[in-house]
Motif scaffolding. Structure first.
Motif, PDB file in Angstrom:
ATOM      1  N   CYS A 257       7.944  41.564 -24.470  1.00 15.71           N
ATOM      2  CA  CYS A 257       7.709  42.920 -25.280  1.00 15.71           C
ATOM      3  C   CYS A 257       6.950  43.969 -24.731  1.00 15.71           C
ATOM      4  O   CYS A 257       5.727  43.711 -24.204  1.00 15.71           O
ATOM      5  N   ALA A 258       7.493  45.028 -24.452  1.00 18.34           N
ATOM      6  CA  ALA A 258       6.456  46.380 -23.662  1.00 18.34           C
ATOM      7  C   ALA A 258       6.315  47.302 -24.749  1.00 18.34           C
ATOM      8  O   ALA A 258       7.348  47.780 -25.395  1.00 18.34           O
ATOM      9  N   ALA A 259       5.064  47.754 -24.538  1.00 16.67           N
ATOM     10  CA  ALA A 259       4.580  48.975 -25.369  1.00 16.67           C
ATOM     11  C   ALA A 259       4.670  50.211 -24.513  1.00 16.67           C
ATOM     12  O   ALA A 259       4.215  50.271 -23.256  1.00 16.67           O
ATOM     13  N   SER A 260       5.287  51.225 -25.190  1.00 22.86           N
ATOM     14  CA  SER A 260       5.553  52.349 -24.374  1.00 22.86           C
ATOM     15  C   SER A 260       4.889  53.582 -25.456  1.00 22.86           C
ATOM     16  O   SER A 260       4.983  53.596 -26.525  1.00 22.86           O
ATOM     17  N   GLY A 261       4.377  54.778 -24.664  1.00 21.27           N
ATOM     18  CA  GLY A 261       3.855  55.887 -25.231  1.00 21.27           C
ATOM     19  C   GLY A 261       2.951  56.679 -24.615  1.00 21.27           C
ATOM     20  O   GLY A 261       2.784  56.355 -23.378  1.00 21.27           O
ATOM     21  N   ARG A 262       2.204  57.432 -25.144  1.00 20.93           N
ATOM     22  CA  ARG A 262       1.032  58.114 -24.333  1.00 20.93           C
ATOM     23  C   ARG A 262      -0.264  57.889 -24.915  1.00 20.93           C
ATOM     24  O   ARG A 262      -0.428  57.673 -26.076  1.00 20.93           O
ATOM     25  N   ALA A 263      -1.018  57.726 -23.805  1.00 19.94           N
ATOM     26  CA  ALA A 263      -2.423  57.638 -24.145  1.00 19.94           C
ATOM     27  C   ALA A 263      -2.876  56.704 -25.279  1.00 19.94           C
ATOM     28  O   ALA A 263      -3.234  57.041 -26.426  1.00 19.94           O
ATOM     29  N   PHE A 264      -2.869  55.507 -25.156  1.00 18.35           N
ATOM     30  CA  PHE A 264      -3.151  54.475 -26.338  1.00 18.35           C
ATOM     31  C   PHE A 264      -3.741  53.168 -25.500  1.00 18.35           C
ATOM     32  O   PHE A 264      -3.866  53.228 -24.430  1.00 18.35           O
ATOM     33  N   SER A 265      -4.449  52.422 -26.357  1.00 19.71           N
ATOM     34  CA  SER A 265      -5.110  51.111 -26.062  1.00 19.71           C
ATOM     35  C   SER A 265      -4.641  49.998 -26.993  1.00 19.71           C
ATOM     36  O   SER A 265      -4.320  50.425 -28.162  1.00 19.71           O
ATOM     37  N   ILE A 266      -4.384  48.815 -26.475  1.00 16.06           N
ATOM     38  CA  ILE A 266      -3.698  47.904 -27.319  1.00 16.06           C
ATOM     39  C   ILE A 266      -4.962  46.904 -27.442  1.00 16.06           C
ATOM     40  O   ILE A 266      -5.567  46.279 -26.643  1.00 16.06           O
ATOM     41  N   ASN A 267      -4.970  46.531 -28.747  1.00 15.91           N
ATOM     42  CA  ASN A 267      -5.884  45.246 -28.967  1.00 15.91           C
ATOM     43  C   ASN A 267      -5.126  44.095 -29.160  1.00 15.91           C
ATOM     44  O   ASN A 267      -4.844  43.491 -27.915  1.00 15.91           O
ATOM     45  N   THR A 268      -4.795  43.593 -30.123  1.00 18.74           N
ATOM     46  CA  THR A 268      -4.044  41.980 -30.254  1.00 18.74           C
ATOM     47  C   THR A 268      -2.587  42.417 -30.091  1.00 18.74           C
ATOM     48  O   THR A 268      -2.285  43.549 -30.654  1.00 18.74           O
ATOM     49  N   MET A 269      -2.051  41.873 -29.339  1.00 20.33           N
ATOM     50  CA  MET A 269      -0.599  41.589 -29.296  1.00 20.33           C
ATOM     51  C   MET A 269      -0.066  40.447 -29.914  1.00 20.33           C
ATOM     52  O   MET A 269      -0.704  39.190 -29.259  1.00 20.33           O
ATOM     53  N   GLY A 270       1.298  40.178 -30.162  1.00 18.38           N
ATOM     54  CA  GLY A 270       1.919  38.888 -30.735  1.00 18.38           C
ATOM     55  C   GLY A 270       3.116  38.767 -30.912  1.00 18.38           C
ATOM     56  O   GLY A 270       4.041  39.715 -30.520  1.00 18.38           O
ATOM     57  N   TRP A 271       3.485  37.592 -31.493  1.00 17.17           N
ATOM     58  CA  TRP A 271       4.899  37.545 -31.804  1.00 17.17           C
ATOM     59  C   TRP A 271       4.890  36.956 -33.110  1.00 17.17           C
ATOM     60  O   TRP A 271       3.905  35.985 -33.637  1.00 17.17           O
ATOM     61  N   TYR A 272       5.849  37.201 -34.132  1.00 12.61           N
ATOM     62  CA  TYR A 272       6.079  36.614 -35.491  1.00 12.61           C
ATOM     63  C   TYR A 272       7.641  36.215 -35.407  1.00 12.61           C
ATOM     64  O   TYR A 272       8.338  36.756 -34.673  1.00 12.61           O
ATOM     65  N   ARG A 273       7.815  35.691 -36.631  1.00 10.05           N
ATOM     66  CA  ARG A 273       9.247  35.262 -36.532  1.00 10.05           C
ATOM     67  C   ARG A 273       9.750  35.208 -38.255  1.00 10.05           C
ATOM     68  O   ARG A 273       8.738  35.038 -39.119  1.00 10.05           O
ATOM     69  N   GLN A 274      10.991  35.357 -38.264  1.00 13.14           N
ATOM     70  CA  GLN A 274      11.326  35.266 -39.687  1.00 13.14           C
ATOM     71  C   GLN A 274      13.041  34.655 -39.532  1.00 13.14           C
ATOM     72  O   GLN A 274      14.065  35.089 -39.131  1.00 13.14           O
TER      73      GLN A 274
END
Length: 120
Positions: free
Chosen positions: A22-39
């Protein structure tokens, strides 16, 4: 605007492996927690695994010892290595990230989901 794009889902036999990205894209941001959920069909969305910005991890009991979450902060990408897959792992897997864009408060973002199907 920030977007999360997942890849790597598919169909696999029980006991097999898959790797989600999973890649995050956009302008000028910082990421705290990343993860995965499922349903899974007919069930609520549940946590699979998370990783903080300092790489502290948390796993659902059902995946401990089989799944591994990792991050590449330089690429704003989170991975989920899934081994010893079971039919009960079948679900749509959603990428999650808590992100702060410039001049904004942190907020939660979700990917569109990727299907993982494990056949018995």
């Amino acid at each position: 605007q920030v977007q999360l794009v997942e890849s790597g889902g598919g169909l696999v036999q029980a006991g097999g492996s898959l790797r989600l990205s999973c890649a995050a894209s956009g302008r000028a941001f910082s990421i705290n927690t990343m993860g995965w959920y499922r349903q899974a069909p007919g069930k609520q969305r549940e946590l699979v695994a998370t990783s903080t910005s300092s790489s502290s991890t948390n796993y659902a009991d059902s995946v401990k010892g089989r799944f591994t979450i990792s991050r590449d902060n330089a690429k704003n990408t989170v991975y989920l290595q899934m081994n010893s897959l079971k039919p009960e792992d079948t679900a749509v897997y959603y990428c999650y990230a808590n992100i702060r864009e410039s001049f904004s408060h942190p907020r939660d973002y979700w990917g569109r989901g990727t299907q993982v199907t494990v056949s018995s």
